[in-house]
Motif scaffolding. Sequence first.
Motif, PDB file in Angstrom:
ATOM      1  N   UNK A 111       0.964  -1.234   0.088  1.00 56.84           N
ATOM      2  CA  UNK A 111       0.046  -0.002  -0.079  1.00 56.84           C
ATOM      3  C   UNK A 111       0.728   1.297  -0.082  1.00 56.84           C
ATOM      4  N   UNK A 112       0.491   2.279  -0.721  1.00 57.26           N
ATOM      5  CA  UNK A 112       1.319   3.660  -0.880  1.00 57.26           C
ATOM      6  C   UNK A 112       2.826   3.483  -1.075  1.00 57.26           C
ATOM      7  N   UNK A 113       3.293   2.348  -1.771  1.00 63.06           N
ATOM      8  CA  UNK A 113       4.711   2.371  -2.022  1.00 63.06           C
ATOM      9  C   UNK A 113       4.919   2.897  -3.403  1.00 63.06           C
ATOM     10  N   UNK A 114       6.047   3.453  -3.138  1.00 62.73           N
ATOM     11  CA  UNK A 114       6.646   4.264  -4.485  1.00 62.73           C
ATOM     12  C   UNK A 114       7.795   3.450  -5.221  1.00 62.73           C
ATOM     13  N   UNK A 115       7.705   2.402  -6.293  1.00 62.94           N
ATOM     14  CA  UNK A 115       8.705   1.619  -6.682  1.00 62.94           C
ATOM     15  C   UNK A 115       9.410   1.884  -7.928  1.00 62.94           C
ATOM     16  N   UNK A 128      13.060  -9.979 -12.876  1.00 69.72           N
ATOM     17  CA  UNK A 128      13.534  -9.358 -11.869  1.00 69.72           C
ATOM     18  C   UNK A 128      15.058  -9.665 -11.422  1.00 69.72           C
ATOM     19  N   UNK A 129      15.999  -8.828 -11.499  1.00 69.71           N
ATOM     20  CA  UNK A 129      17.185  -9.452 -10.946  1.00 69.71           C
ATOM     21  C   UNK A 129      17.443  -9.111  -9.359  1.00 69.71           C
ATOM     22  N   UNK A 130      17.188  -7.890  -8.937  1.00 71.57           N
ATOM     23  CA  UNK A 130      17.347  -7.791  -7.686  1.00 71.57           C
ATOM     24  C   UNK A 130      16.338  -6.506  -7.236  1.00 71.57           C
ATOM     25  N   UNK A 131      16.074  -6.612  -5.852  1.00 70.91           N
ATOM     26  CA  UNK A 131      15.345  -5.619  -5.299  1.00 70.91           C
ATOM     27  C   UNK A 131      16.070  -5.130  -4.370  1.00 70.91           C
ATOM     28  N   UNK A 132      15.934  -3.783  -4.348  1.00 75.84           N
ATOM     29  CA  UNK A 132      16.759  -2.986  -3.265  1.00 75.84           C
ATOM     30  C   UNK A 132      15.997  -1.932  -2.531  1.00 75.84           C
ATOM     31  N   UNK A 188      11.786   1.781  -3.059  1.00 73.88           N
ATOM     32  CA  UNK A 188      12.338   0.339  -3.316  1.00 73.88           C
ATOM     33  C   UNK A 188      12.724   0.309  -4.994  1.00 73.88           C
ATOM     34  N   UNK A 189      14.007  -0.223  -5.031  1.00 77.85           N
ATOM     35  CA  UNK A 189      14.245  -0.036  -6.553  1.00 77.85           C
ATOM     36  C   UNK A 189      14.036  -1.762  -7.065  1.00 77.85           C
ATOM     37  N   UNK A 190      13.706  -1.958  -8.089  1.00 74.87           N
ATOM     38  CA  UNK A 190      13.719  -2.963  -8.827  1.00 74.87           C
ATOM     39  C   UNK A 190      14.490  -3.148 -10.086  1.00 74.87           C
ATOM     40  N   UNK A 191      15.350  -3.904 -10.050  1.00 73.03           N
ATOM     41  CA  UNK A 191      16.355  -3.914 -11.319  1.00 73.03           C
ATOM     42  C   UNK A 191      15.875  -5.019 -12.138  1.00 73.03           C
ATOM     43  N   UNK A 192      15.902  -4.820 -13.525  1.00 78.09           N
ATOM     44  CA  UNK A 192      15.153  -5.524 -14.623  1.00 78.09           C
ATOM     45  C   UNK A 192      16.093  -5.998 -15.355  1.00 78.09           C
TER      46      UNK A 192
END
Lengths: 244, 250
Positions: free
Chosen positions: A34-38, A207-211, A196-200
């Motif tokens: 909820x209310x997350x900025x990705x 998805x490679x990694x989530x930071x 949160x960052x999601x690397x593609x």
Amino acid sequence: MSQLAIHISDKSYINPANNKTKQIIKDLKINLNNNEFVCLVGPSGCGKTTLLNILANLDTKFSGSIELQPKHAQPKVGYVFQNPRLLPWRTVRENIQLATTAKPETLEFLLDSMGLANEKDSFPEHLSLGMSRRVSIIRAFATDPDLLLMDEPFVSLDPPTARQARQLLIELWTTRAHKVLFVSHDLREAITLADRLIFLSSSPMTVISEVPVTIPRKDRNQEIKIEQFRQQLFIDHPEITELL
Amino acid sequence: MPFTFRPSVLALLSISLFLALWYGLAIYLNTITLPTPFVVANVLIDEINSGQLPYHLSKTLYRLLLSFSIAMLLGCAIGITLGRHKQLDCFFDNWLVIFLNVPALVTIILCYVWFGLVESAAILAVVINKLPNVIVTIREGTRALDKDLLDMAKCYRFSKSKTLRHVIWPQLHPFVMAATRSGLALIWKIVLVVEMLGRSDGMGYQLHLFFQLFDVASILAYTIAFVTLIQGIEILILKPLDKKAQRWRR
């Protein structure tokens, strides 16, 4: 409180030139709180726009599921396209009103907070690119969506304009929170904005990694902290260096 | 700007020159088949005063407006449908080509033969002649619609009527105006032929009568009245419409 679960097991398309099937997205899973900025970060051409079009229900030829939990519903989407995509024959206010049923006070508030109070009755062709982009952001917010998609909305703006637009976006998002999926290939921009960052990876995209970004929001305007975080990111996650 | 370069002055000059040439030629040839502008003007005034010209002109104008409206409405609807659906378009494209190439005279004769020398047959003949042109123009416009804006409308869940009114129609406007202009020019020529062949009133009928009497002055007088009327429509209706629809442009 709701969560959005995105799972796209396969998205392929057939190249009409040689009739070969190309897989663009493979087994991609993203959960949004909820209310997350990705921020989605990946090389250009890796299929991010395709993903957003799927989420916006503009592209229905894929296998997988997108649902809001726990009510198992399709999310209502607000989409900030890479080009503003405003109707040039309607004024700024009409462009926003056409997309939403929001109250006039809400519109006034949004226009004021994005610094467009004086441009309400202008036609889009009379605005600068930065202003048009802000109008398209307002349009997306005004629909009060379950999910806000943003496809590099600040690309090709000059740095001061882009910085100002980013700041206005974050201020707006803090007062009217939504789940946001923001596509970018600018890592500094992504760090400034995201929870949160999601690397593609590219072809096929997965998805490679989530930071998670750990810098407190009030410190995000300090370039030095952003830069430190970025350096640390490359050290902790060597797999992402080749993406950027 | 110097006085002589103003558009209104230029227009006046060019029309005066045209009339002067006409007058000179008429005097030089001195023949009954080319009367001077003064003779024609006299006939024009007489015809207006007798009520003949207004009566026949209004008949023609009524047929023109009715067939024009039907052709535009149908043409827009069919054109948009064909532009949006590829398979339908492929299927009906051949029909369009056939109708585009049937000579106007053939449709007029067939309509009169099949439906009799009645008003509705006359209107139908004009509509059939004009319709394919409108369809082709609007179809091209529909094919050129901006896919990005249509996607935007879909994403923000615009209803069908909203999409038509706010997204599709403004993009089609230039094409509709083109169809309107070429349509008016085409239709009034066809209306005259339709009237000549099978009606007992209207401009076409009158011209036919004058032709049999070799009355060139009356033919020219009717022509001037009609050209003035069509110009009036252009200046008083079409131009302001254009202006209003273009105000968003830079």
